[in-house]
Design an enzyme around this catalytic site. Structure first.
Site, short mmCIF file in Angstrom:
data_model
loop_
_atom_site.label_atom_id
_atom_site.label_comp_id
_atom_site.label_asym_id
_atom_site.label_seq_id
_atom_site.Cartn_x
_atom_site.Cartn_y
_atom_site.Cartn_z
N SER A 189 0.61 2.03 2.33
CA SER A 189 -0.50 2.94 2.01
C SER A 189 -0.57 3.06 0.50
O SER A 189 0.36 2.67 -0.20
CB SER A 189 -0.26 4.32 2.61
OG SER A 189 0.63 5.06 1.80
N ASP A 190 -1.66 3.60 -0.02
CA ASP A 190 -1.62 3.96 -1.43
C ASP A 190 -0.95 5.33 -1.51
O ASP A 190 -0.65 5.97 -0.50
CB ASP A 190 -3.01 3.93 -2.07
CG ASP A 190 -2.90 3.74 -3.58
OD1 ASP A 190 -1.79 3.89 -4.12
OD2 ASP A 190 -3.91 3.43 -4.23
N TRP A 191 -0.72 5.76 -2.72
CA TRP A 191 0.08 6.97 -2.98
C TRP A 191 -0.44 8.17 -2.17
O TRP A 191 -1.53 8.68 -2.44
CB TRP A 191 0.03 7.27 -4.48
CG TRP A 191 0.81 8.45 -4.94
CD1 TRP A 191 0.51 9.77 -4.73
CD2 TRP A 191 2.03 8.42 -5.69
NE1 TRP A 191 1.45 10.56 -5.30
CE2 TRP A 191 2.39 9.77 -5.91
CE3 TRP A 191 2.85 7.42 -6.21
CZ2 TRP A 191 3.55 10.12 -6.63
CZ3 TRP A 191 3.97 7.78 -6.92
CH2 TRP A 191 4.32 9.10 -7.12
#
Ligand code: BGC
Length: 765
Positions: free
Chosen positions: A298-300
């Protein structure tokens, strides 16, 4: 040998081998039986893992410094250490340097039940410590070998610092320079973007991922992040499948086909679904259609953000949506580690989902060779000797020069003479040693770039005077903070005027600070920020012999400069060797050959503006009235088009030939053109090939890049450049995401930029 390595080899591996005999081969995704030895090891390891340990593999924690996003609730170091010791952490990001990496790896390997090593990720975007040009600048080189080499060097340095996974390349196509992250990508075109994506993946991953100097790459941000509405960061995206499949996805597909080991999803939604929860993108397209067998991170904290989007009630629901949609690893969101095991135990998530995700992550760890030696990237000697070595700086200088684009050069004001000219160097960025490093260079040393003043001083016997003119902003710009642009302090202008009056040529270095583009740096204006335009005009009134060197992370709208200033160099943010590269171009020891990978607009109102737009029903002014597709206050054309870039010499194209003798499904269109260096210097040219599908079941762009060739020619030399196209390269995706090839007439264009009108045609029967 330390204790825990013994534990891996004497405990885990025999167990893995034993269970290999009792495990049936699994399907890694619906259609793809994976029967290689790594799959067998992964499957066997999964059999001896608890549900918490498997979920742990899906948990990626930020280290305890360098937060590259907002710090989430529960993200304290104590909890993280505790989870690490329990074997609930699969990887870490922003931990760098052999000592630090060894520290966390030791906990994973020696203190957890199974001793599974961590994967260590970091944003190695354009260099680790030796910084090469920002990716958008490198893309202007159109030099795939140099781009691959730049990624290779970045991987060499990063791996020597303990890192084995980079969050790069960013392959987001974008046509909106308001979006600050265009600096991280390859610009607006899916064909060029795909070629560059492949070069970067190859550079990072090398031939063999298990080597200690190669690292896993990550194609990000999947997908459509470059199309955030209004160019505003983290915004919404609504897009047709035609655009998604023809424009956004090609570089991702190219990366997947060329073995990229990981993907990162993105912060936007796509047609109403936050992308971390998009089954359509992550499962249907990536894992099923493209057979991708690496993992998706996932992104942050983007899995948490499914809640803020209003698409999940709470963390439990967010964890359910993201994991079932195919997000394998949760970056610093703490959602999977808190929720997934319980969801499985409650029978709400099939354990097979967890096995699949953890299995994908373990696969990459096996491929990296981490199970053979978890400390293979932790060699202090290598770290000391490799990082920042001279050959890396030479390569950074080489690609910095190749990235420079000569936008304008009236009356051959450039190159400058090395002697006998009085030169004034003016501008807030002229002696800045930090800004040229650009954004996303977290491991570099602040203020370590060669400034343009330093570069020019070392390169000339001319009388060189320098004045800053103005400050760009108040305070100090960093990766995390936003600064106040200087709109009022004009104190330095007078000094600048004085040195300008007294000079033969004025070199002005203006643009954006390195931290004015990048993540969370969207802009509504694309002018020269602050008082820079005022400074430029003031200097112009006392001396018109100006060479403008732009330093910026995105296309700028500099219409006044394009009209008045005789010479303009697009100098981007060129990294550690900036000043040396610019000086060599200014003084003519390097003949520039860069071409724009992104259109420069005249003003913000034209955005999105790009070369491969669709025709319209009213594209031309047929009847001499107002009823056609245009603005009443500005022309449609851009300031500088995609593919534009001049040289200190000139090139002529002639004798375009198109041979389509072999018609039908197996058509091969052979295209050739002669290029002559008609100027007075040796030089390089990027010959570009475009096509136009004239009539189709879906409206097609007025031009599409289909090939390019970087060639070098001596004065008066003529060479023939050839391209060939197969039927497969002439198709497009329809709204169902199916690739179709339709017979019909095509135009072919060849030239030194996207506005070329050197044209021929052929028919696909
Ligand atoms: C960015 C990613 C980056 C990640 C880790 C996020 O904010 O969008 O591109 O890789 O942080 O630093």
């Amino acid at each position: 040998m330390n204790l825990k390595i013994i534990k891996i080899s004497t405990f885990v591996l025999p167990l893995i081998l034993l269970s290999m005999f009792i495990t049936n081969l699994k399907l890694d995704s619906k259609n793809h039986p994976m029967n290689d030895s790594i799959t067998q090891k992964v499957d066997s390891l999964l059999q001896i893992m608890t549900i918490e340990e498997k979920v742990g593999q899906m948990n990626l924690y930020n280290g305890f410094w360098d937060a590259t996003g907002p710090v989430p609730e529960g993200g304290d170091a104590k909890t993280k250490y505790d989870h690490l010791r329990k074997g609930w952490v699969g990887g870490m990001l922003n931990v760098r340097g052999v000592k630090n990496v060894r520290g966390v790896q030791k906990i994973a390997v020696e203190e957890t039940r199974l001793g599974i090593p961590l994967i260590i990720g970091f944003d190695v975007i354009h260099g680790y410590k030796t910084i090469s040009p920002i990716p958008l600048a490198e893309s202007a080189s159109w030099d795939l070998e140099a781009i691959e080499n730049s990624a290779r060097i970045a991987a060499t340095e990063a791996s020597a610092a303990g890192i084995n996974w980079t969050f790069a390349p960013m392959v987001d196509i974008s046509r909106d320079p308001r979006w600050g992250r265009v600096m991280e990508g390859a610009g607006e075109d899916p064909f060029l973007g795909s070629k560059i994506a492949i070069a970067r993946v190859k550079g990072f991953q090398g031939e063999d991922l298990s080597q200690p100097n190669t690292i896993a790459a990550c194609a990000k941000h999947f997908a459509a992040y470059g199309f955030v509405e209004s160019g505003r960061e983290y915004n919404t995206v609504d897009m047709s499948n035609v655009k998604l499949f023809n424009t956004v996805l090609p570089p991702f597909k190219a990366a997947a086909e060329n073995g990229v080991r990981t993907f990162m999803n993105s912060f936007n939604d796509l047609n109403g679904i936050p992308v971390s929860g998009s089954k359509f993108l992550q499962r249907d397209i990536l894992k099923d259609k493209w057979n991708f067998n690496g993992f998706v991170v996932s992104d942050w904290a983007s899995i948490n953000e499914i809640i803020y989007w209003g698409h999940a009630k709470n963390k439990k629901e967010a964890a359910f949506i993201a994991s079932t949609a195919g997000s394998d690893m949760d970056m610093e969101g703490h959602v999977y580690v808190q929720e997934l095991a319980e969801l499985v135990k409650a029978g709400q998530i099939d354990e097979a989902i967890i096995d699949e995700a953890a299995g994908r992550i373990l696969r990459v760890k096996f491929e990296l060779g981490l199970f053979d030696n978890p400390y293979k990237y932790c060699n202090e000697e290598r770290e000391k000797s490799i990082i920042g070595q001279a050959s890396h700086h030479e390569a950074a200088l080489d690609i910095a020069k190749k990235s420079i684009v000569l936008l304008k050069n009236e009356n051959n004001i450039l190159p400058l003479k090395k002697e006998g000219q009085k030169i004034a160097l003016i501008g807030p960025l002229a002696n800045d040693k930090n800004s040229p490093l650009g954004s996303w260079r977290l491991a570099s040393e602040d203020n370590s770039a060669v400034s343009i003043l330093e570069g020019m001083e070392a390169y000339t016997k001319n009388e060189l005077s320098y004045a800053k003119g103005i400050e760009l902003f108040k305070g100090q710009a960093t990766f995390r903070n936003q600064v106040e642009i200087n709109k009022g302090d004009r104190q330095g202008i007078e000094e600048a005027l004085n040195i300008a009056k007294d000079s033969d040529v004025v070199v002005m270095v203006l643009g954006e600070h390195g931290f004015q583009s990048g993540e969370a740096r969207s802009r509504t204006e694309l002018n020269l920020p602050g008082l820079q335009q005022e400074l430029l005009e003031a200097i112009y009134h006392v001396n018109k012999n100006i060479v403008l060197v732009l330093q910026n992370g995105r296309p700028l709208a500099i219409e006044w400069a394009a009209e008045h200033i005789p010479a303009i160099i697009e100098g981007w943010q060129l990294g550690s060797e900036t000043g040396n590269a610019i000086a060599q171009v200014l003084y003519g020891d390097y003949n520039p050959s860069g071409k724009l990978p992104m259109t420069f607009p005249r003003n913000v109102g034209q955005i999105p503006i790009y070369y491969n737009y669709n025709n319209t029903g009213r594209a031309t002014n047929r009847e001499g009235n107002v009823f056609w597709s245009h603005y009443i206050d500005k022309e449609n054309s851009p300031l500088y088009p995609f593919g534009h870039g001049l040289s200190y010499t000139t090139f002529k194209y002639s004798d375009l030939k198109v041979d389509t003798s072999n018609y039908g499904k197996n058509i091969k269109v052979e295209i050739s053109v002669d290029i002559t260096n008609s100027g007075k210097r040796k030089g390089k040219e990027v010959a570009q090939l475009y096509i136009r599908d004239k009539v189709a079941s879906i409206v097609r762009p007025i031009k599409e890049l289909k090939g390019f060739e970087l060639v070098e020619l001596d004065t008066n030399q003529t060479i023939t450049v050839s391209f060939s196209l197969t039927a497969n390269e002439l198709g497009f995706y329809n709204n169902d995401g199916n690739y179709i090839i339709e017979p019909g007439d095509f135009d072919v264009f060849v030239g030194g930029s996207s506005v070329t009108e050197i044209k021929s045609e052929f028919t696909l029967k």
